[in-house]
Design a protein around this motif. Structure first.
Motif, PDB file in Angstrom:
ATOM      1  N   CYS A 122       0.859  -1.189   0.000  1.00  0.00           N
ATOM      2  CA  CYS A 122       0.000   0.000   0.000  1.00  0.00           C
ATOM      3  C   CYS A 122       0.888   1.230   0.000  1.00  0.00           C
ATOM      4  O   CYS A 122       2.114   1.130   0.064  1.00  0.00           O
ATOM      5  CB  CYS A 122      -0.965   0.002   1.192  1.00  0.00           C
ATOM      6  SG  CYS A 122      -0.225   0.527   2.747  1.00  0.00           S
ATOM      7  N   THR A 123       0.256   2.383  -0.055  1.00  0.00           N
ATOM      8  CA  THR A 123       1.026   3.623  -0.226  1.00  0.00           C
ATOM      9  C   THR A 123       1.842   4.006   1.017  1.00  0.00           C
ATOM     10  O   THR A 123       2.621   4.956   0.958  1.00  0.00           O
ATOM     11  CB  THR A 123       0.077   4.787  -0.583  1.00  0.00           C
ATOM     12  OG1 THR A 123      -0.974   4.814   0.382  1.00  0.00           O
ATOM     13  CG2 THR A 123      -0.526   4.608  -1.961  1.00  0.00           C
ATOM     14  N   LEU A 124       1.695   3.287   2.114  1.00  0.00           N
ATOM     15  CA  LEU A 124       2.557   3.576   3.272  1.00  0.00           C
ATOM     16  C   LEU A 124       4.004   3.154   3.018  1.00  0.00           C
ATOM     17  O   LEU A 124       4.914   3.601   3.710  1.00  0.00           O
ATOM     18  CB  LEU A 124       2.019   2.907   4.535  1.00  0.00           C
ATOM     19  CG  LEU A 124       0.718   3.500   5.075  1.00  0.00           C
ATOM     20  CD1 LEU A 124       0.326   2.820   6.378  1.00  0.00           C
ATOM     21  CD2 LEU A 124       0.826   4.993   5.283  1.00  0.00           C
ATOM     22  N   CYS A 125       4.201   2.266   2.048  1.00  0.00           N
ATOM     23  CA  CYS A 125       5.560   1.941   1.570  1.00  0.00           C
ATOM     24  C   CYS A 125       6.514   1.453   2.668  1.00  0.00           C
ATOM     25  O   CYS A 125       7.669   1.899   2.728  1.00  0.00           O
ATOM     26  CB  CYS A 125       6.190   3.148   0.889  1.00  0.00           C
ATOM     27  SG  CYS A 125       5.495   3.492  -0.708  1.00  0.00           S
ATOM     28  N   CYS A 126       6.050   0.549   3.528  1.00  0.00           N
ATOM     29  CA  CYS A 126       6.928   0.058   4.605  1.00  0.00           C
ATOM     30  C   CYS A 126       8.230  -0.545   4.081  1.00  0.00           C
ATOM     31  O   CYS A 126       9.244  -0.483   4.751  1.00  0.00           O
ATOM     32  CB  CYS A 126       6.191  -0.977   5.449  1.00  0.00           C
ATOM     33  SG  CYS A 126       4.748  -0.304   6.267  1.00  0.00           S
ATOM     34  N   SER A 127       8.190  -1.144   2.901  1.00  0.00           N
ATOM     35  CA  SER A 127       9.413  -1.764   2.386  1.00  0.00           C
ATOM     36  C   SER A 127      10.292  -0.779   1.620  1.00  0.00           C
ATOM     37  O   SER A 127      11.382  -1.130   1.175  1.00  0.00           O
ATOM     38  CB  SER A 127       9.053  -2.968   1.498  1.00  0.00           C
ATOM     39  OG  SER A 127       7.977  -2.647   0.638  1.00  0.00           O
ATOM     40  N   GLY A 128       9.831   0.466   1.459  1.00  0.00           N
ATOM     41  CA  GLY A 128      10.684   1.487   0.846  1.00  0.00           C
ATOM     42  C   GLY A 128      10.614   1.555  -0.664  1.00  0.00           C
ATOM     43  O   GLY A 128      11.618   1.814  -1.324  1.00  0.00           O
ATOM     44  N   ALA A 129       9.416   1.373  -1.224  1.00  0.00           N
ATOM     45  CA  ALA A 129       9.308   1.323  -2.691  1.00  0.00           C
ATOM     46  C   ALA A 129       9.651   2.644  -3.377  1.00  0.00           C
ATOM     47  O   ALA A 129      10.007   2.643  -4.549  1.00  0.00           O
ATOM     48  CB  ALA A 129       7.898   0.884  -3.089  1.00  0.00           C
ATOM     49  N   LYS A 130       9.554   3.767  -2.646  1.00  0.00           N
ATOM     50  CA  LYS A 130       9.852   5.038  -3.321  1.00  0.00           C
ATOM     51  C   LYS A 130      11.332   5.393  -3.266  1.00  0.00           C
ATOM     52  O   LYS A 130      11.767   6.367  -3.871  1.00  0.00           O
ATOM     53  CB  LYS A 130       9.029   6.178  -2.692  1.00  0.00           C
ATOM     54  CG  LYS A 130       7.550   6.078  -3.027  1.00  0.00           C
ATOM     55  CD  LYS A 130       6.779   7.282  -2.510  1.00  0.00           C
ATOM     56  CE  LYS A 130       5.298   7.111  -2.798  1.00  0.00           C
ATOM     57  NZ  LYS A 130       4.481   8.178  -2.193  1.00  0.00           N
ATOM     58  N   THR A 131      12.095   4.637  -2.504  1.00  0.00           N
ATOM     59  CA  THR A 131      13.525   4.954  -2.375  1.00  0.00           C
ATOM     60  C   THR A 131      14.375   3.784  -2.862  1.00  0.00           C
ATOM     61  O   THR A 131      15.321   3.360  -2.195  1.00  0.00           O
ATOM     62  CB  THR A 131      13.876   5.314  -0.911  1.00  0.00           C
ATOM     63  OG1 THR A 131      13.314   4.314  -0.053  1.00  0.00           O
ATOM     64  CG2 THR A 131      13.350   6.674  -0.528  1.00  0.00           C
TER      65      THR A 131
END
Ligand code: SF4
Length: 205
Positions: A122-131
């Motif tokens: 989801c957009t909370l990106c716990c795994s760091g998808a935006k970085t």
């Protein structure tokens, strides 16, 4: 004290899942040889402090229960959050999507280094998808894709190159980016360095 060189080996764990046979074998080897076991940031299992003379024996014991090992040129396993099977906020099965990507790309003969894929449920990106180099995010309206992010001392958020995507579009975009990275990279390179290349196949959306 022995001055024998100490080695390490990294067991690949698709979607960060640790099979019980490998866990049991790692546990028994660690007890027998006084090894250290480290859960790496890339969600793999690194077994450390291996005496050089025992390395091959330890690797074959692990391989006998199904372990495969990190090696130069291997396609990177996506790093994932737990996804909708274990998190109420998850919109996708991150383990399943990781499996689709691994099945499609793990046969590549050589993937140049410094190339990472992350999947977030989801957009909370716990795994760091935006970085990370290629980030895939599940949303209620389909997938979003980010490219060219990175962590480290000077983190960068990636550029969004897709939204409301279907799974097959995501896999197709990963393929395009893998090929582009391969073509434009001599030995190793993070994707953010390629974003300004005039041939870069995607723009920000
Ligand atoms: S990114 Fe979303 S789905 Fe994944 S663990 Fe975090 S909150 Fe849950």
């Amino acid at each position: 004290m022995s001055d024998e060189q100490k080695m390490s080996v990294t067991v690949l764990l698709p979607a960060g899942r640790l099979p019980l046979d490998i866990m049991a074998k790692a546990h028994s080897l660690a007890g027998k040889y006084s090894l250290k076991v480290y859960l790496s940031n890339a969600q793999n299992l690194r077994i450390m402090e291996i005496p050089e003379t025992e390395l091959e024996e330890i690797k074959s014991s692990l391989a006998a229960v199904g372990a495969t090992f990190k090696a130069k040129g291997k396609f990177p396993l996506p790093k994932v959050c737990v996804g909708n099977n274990s998190c109420n906020l998850g919109t996708i099965d991150t383990e399943a999507l990781s499996g689709v990507i691994v099945d499609k790309f793990s046969g590549r003969k050589h993937t140049k280094a410094k190339f990472k894929i992350v999947i977030s449920g989801c957009t909370l990106c716990c795994s760091g998808a935006k970085t990370t180099d290629i980030g895939i995010i599940g949303t209620r309206d389909g997938f979003e894709m980010y490219v060219g992010g990175k962590g480290g001392p000077f983190p960068k958020i990636g550029m969004r190159i897709g939204k409301k995507l279907a799974e097959d579009e995501v896999v197709e975009m990963v393929e395009t980016l893998v090929e582009f990275h391969d073509k434009k990279t001599e030995k190793k390179q993070r994707i953010f360095k390629l974003l300004k290349d005039p041939d870069f196949p995607y723009s920000e959306v």
